[in-house]
Design a protein around this motif. Structure first.
Motif, PDB file in Angstrom:
ATOM      1  N   ASN A   1       0.554  -1.231   0.007  1.00 29.42           N
ATOM      2  CA  ASN A   1       0.060   0.090  -0.101  1.00 29.42           C
ATOM      3  C   ASN A   1       0.704   1.624   0.585  1.00 29.42           C
ATOM      4  O   ASN A   1       1.705   1.362   1.021  1.00 29.42           O
ATOM      5  CB  ASN A   1      -0.819  -0.025   0.618  1.00 29.42           C
TER       6      ASN A   1
ATOM      7  N   SER B   1      -7.637  12.305  -4.759  1.00 28.88           N
ATOM      8  CA  SER B   1      -8.628  11.718  -4.261  1.00 28.88           C
ATOM      9  C   SER B   1      -8.237   9.821  -5.006  1.00 28.88           C
ATOM     10  O   SER B   1      -7.958   9.961  -6.166  1.00 28.88           O
ATOM     11  CB  SER B   1     -10.178  12.632  -5.067  1.00 28.88           C
TER      12      SER B   1
ATOM     13  N   ASN C   1       3.348   6.870   4.531  1.00 32.05           N
ATOM     14  CA  ASN C   1       3.707   7.644   5.632  1.00 32.05           C
ATOM     15  C   ASN C   1       5.043   7.193   6.652  1.00 32.05           C
ATOM     16  O   ASN C   1       5.523   7.435   7.508  1.00 32.05           O
ATOM     17  CB  ASN C   1       2.560   7.566   6.325  1.00 32.05           C
TER      18      ASN C   1
ATOM     19  N   LEU D   1       0.399   4.674   0.239  1.00 36.69           N
ATOM     20  CA  LEU D   1      -0.052   5.905   1.657  1.00 36.69           C
ATOM     21  C   LEU D   1       0.752   5.264   2.597  1.00 36.69           C
ATOM     22  O   LEU D   1       1.720   6.231   3.458  1.00 36.69           O
ATOM     23  CB  LEU D   1      -1.278   5.871   1.185  1.00 36.69           C
TER      24      LEU D   1
ATOM     25  N   SER E   1       3.900  13.633  -3.284  1.00 40.27           N
ATOM     26  CA  SER E   1       2.718  13.070  -3.101  1.00 40.27           C
ATOM     27  C   SER E   1       2.772  11.746  -3.957  1.00 40.27           C
ATOM     28  O   SER E   1       2.811  10.924  -4.534  1.00 40.27           O
ATOM     29  CB  SER E   1       2.544  13.669  -4.903  1.00 40.27           C
TER      30      SER E   1
ATOM     31  N   THR F   1      -0.679   9.645  -6.651  1.00 40.78           N
ATOM     32  CA  THR F   1      -2.081  10.484  -7.807  1.00 40.78           C
ATOM     33  C   THR F   1      -2.143   8.445  -7.675  1.00 40.78           C
ATOM     34  O   THR F   1      -0.989   8.016  -8.683  1.00 40.78           O
ATOM     35  CB  THR F   1      -1.862  11.503  -8.842  1.00 40.78           C
TER      36      THR F   1
ATOM     37  N   ASP G   1      -5.609   6.504  -1.936  1.00 43.39           N
ATOM     38  CA  ASP G   1      -5.234   6.010  -0.884  1.00 43.39           C
ATOM     39  C   ASP G   1      -5.134   4.535  -0.362  1.00 43.39           C
ATOM     40  O   ASP G   1      -5.072   3.929   0.226  1.00 43.39           O
ATOM     41  CB  ASP G   1      -6.221   7.159   0.882  1.00 43.39           C
ATOM     42  N   THR G   2      -5.653   3.919  -1.386  1.00 42.93           N
ATOM     43  CA  THR G   2      -5.357   3.217  -1.440  1.00 42.93           C
ATOM     44  C   THR G   2      -4.944   2.046  -2.243  1.00 42.93           C
ATOM     45  O   THR G   2      -4.764   0.545  -2.374  1.00 42.93           O
ATOM     46  CB  THR G   2      -7.613   1.804  -1.704  1.00 42.93           C
TER      47      THR G   2
ATOM     48  N   ASN H   1       1.304  14.803  -0.198  1.00 39.71           N
ATOM     49  CA  ASN H   1      -0.363  15.127  -0.675  1.00 39.71           C
ATOM     50  C   ASN H   1      -1.174  14.113  -1.352  1.00 39.71           C
ATOM     51  O   ASN H   1      -0.167  13.167  -1.839  1.00 39.71           O
ATOM     52  CB  ASN H   1      -0.253  15.968  -1.329  1.00 39.71           C
ATOM     53  N   VAL H   2      -2.757  14.075  -0.922  1.00 42.26           N
ATOM     54  CA  VAL H   2      -2.838  12.653  -1.704  1.00 42.26           C
ATOM     55  C   VAL H   2      -4.233  12.371  -2.530  1.00 42.26           C
ATOM     56  O   VAL H   2      -4.974  13.088  -1.708  1.00 42.26           O
ATOM     57  CB  VAL H   2      -2.892  11.436  -0.775  1.00 42.26           C
TER      58      VAL H   2
END
Length: 391
Positions: free
Chosen positions: A242, A271, A248, A244, A309, A311, A274-275, A268-269
């Motif tokens: 994953n 829309s 982190n 995200l 970021s 995306t 995140d998955t 920055n993530v």
């Protein structure tokens, strides 16, 4: 006749009318017979055309069925519930225990394992472990899916051998650079060691030279480890990572160093990103991201902000690291991913080369956009993990 009260003229007129009606009926009947004959002929023609079409479709069906049976590639059909409703012999050979009525999600979990590279899976067959490629296609005007299975084991072995040969060739070209990279810290370490051998050296100076000597030796160790990592390029187990969570973790790992330089890092993530997950070795991919963050930190000044970021762009996950630092010239950017090329005083010149090699093995890439005095932006692009459990 007069006694019956019938006028002969009326009788003659009635007979004439009857004769005329009879003639009209005869003509209508003849016309009807002609139409029946015409319709019969048309029906026979239509039936003949229909029989030919049915025969042609039956022949096409037989040919397609034979082709499906003889195809070297596997074909699996799933219904709208993800259940196997048909597969050809090649698919059965490449995927052990596959059967009609099997739930694809359950089959994937029990019998396949993610391999190196996007859409590649390890499958246990009668001939041992094989690498297979699985491509999923929607069926037009249907709710099911068609899956195309290819055995890419031989091609994968050839690509692996070719990659190894390229690394060995690159290693030959890098010998001179390696000698220079090793000679400089080694000569410095020998110089510090010579100072340590002086009996009149004070304890304070001895400790200072000892620390410097240790730092040079550690630099040598890092250089050798990076060199081995670049040359070997060994396969490591892949997993679903994953992005995200990984970003982190990278941000937290770099936080102490960033804080000491009074530099911020903002994540920055976009829309829906995140998955996002990719097929990679988590430790190696984490090293790639921290390497880019470390480079961004070294290029930045006090008070700068590094933008990290995530995306999704055209089916590819993009991780971008952007700094507000000094930037790079076009000439530097062109050589940035070459082994042993570095603009750092103590750099090994292998960090970005290793990152580039790793991403290539994963089916991804890395790009850079930079201008002198305007900062730099590095973008990692990786294929989003194909998950056959979701079909």
């Amino acid at each position: 006749m007069d006694n019956l009260g019938i006028d002969p003229r009326e009788l003659e007129s009635a007979f004439s009318l009857f004769t005329e009606a009879s003639n009209q009926l005869s003509l209508a009947y003849a016309d009807l017979q002609q139409q029946v004959v015409s319709l019969t002929d048309q029906l026979e023609i239509a039936n003949g055309n229909l029989r030919r079409e049915l025969d042609e479709k039956a022949a096409l069906s037989r040919r397609l069925s034979l082709l499906l049976q003889r195809l070297p590639g596997g074909v699996v059909e799933l219904n709208e519930h993800g259940v196997v409703v048909e597969f050809n012999p090649a698919a059965g050979l490449m995927m052990k225990s596959l059967c009609l009525g099997a739930v694809w999600q359950q089959y994937i979990t029990e019998h396949l394992q993610a391999s190196n590279g996007p859409d590649l899976w390890l499958s246990q067959t009668e001939n041992g472990e094989r690498r297979i490629s699985i491509m999923v296609n929607d069926m037009p005007n249907e709710h099911g899916k068609i899956m195309l299975i290819h055995d890419v084991s031989d091609m994968w072995e050839l690509q692996r051998a070719l990659t190894q040969h390229k690394r060995l060739a690159a290693m030959g070209e890098m010998t001179a650079g390696l000698a220079h990279q090793l000679r400089t810290p080694l000569a410095t370490a020998l110089l510090y060691s010579a100072h340590l051998a002086k009996p009149e050296l004070s304890d304070q100076d001895r400790q200072k030279f000892g620390q410097k000597n240790l730092a040079r030796l550690r630099h040598l160790e890092v250089l050798i480890q990076n060199m081995l990592s670049f040359v070997r390029g060994q396969d490591v187990p892949l997993e679903s990572v994953n992005l995200l969570g990984l970003l982190n973790e990278a941000q937290q790992m770099m936080l102490p160093q960033l804080s000491s330089h009074q530099i911020s890092c903002v994540l920055n993530v976009s829309s829906g990103a995140d998955t996002l997950a990719v097929s990679a070795n988590r430790k190696e991919l984490l090293g790639c991201v921290t390497n880019l963050l470390d480079n961004a930190m070294l290029a930045s000044k006090k008070g700068d902000i590094i933008q990290l970021s995530l995306t999704l762009n055209e089916g590819m996950a993009e991780v971008n690291v952007e700094d507000q630092g000094c930037g790079m010239s076009v000439e530097v950017q062109e050589r940035l991913f070459e082994p042993f090329f570095t603009t750092k005083k103590d750099g090994t010149g292998l960090g970005l080369a290793i990152v580039s090699n790793l991403l290539t093995r994963l089916g991804g890439e890395i790009g850079v956009n930079s201008n002198l005095g305007a900062g730099s932006s590095f973008t990692i692009r990786l294929p989003v993990l194909y998950c056959p459990t979701k079909v």
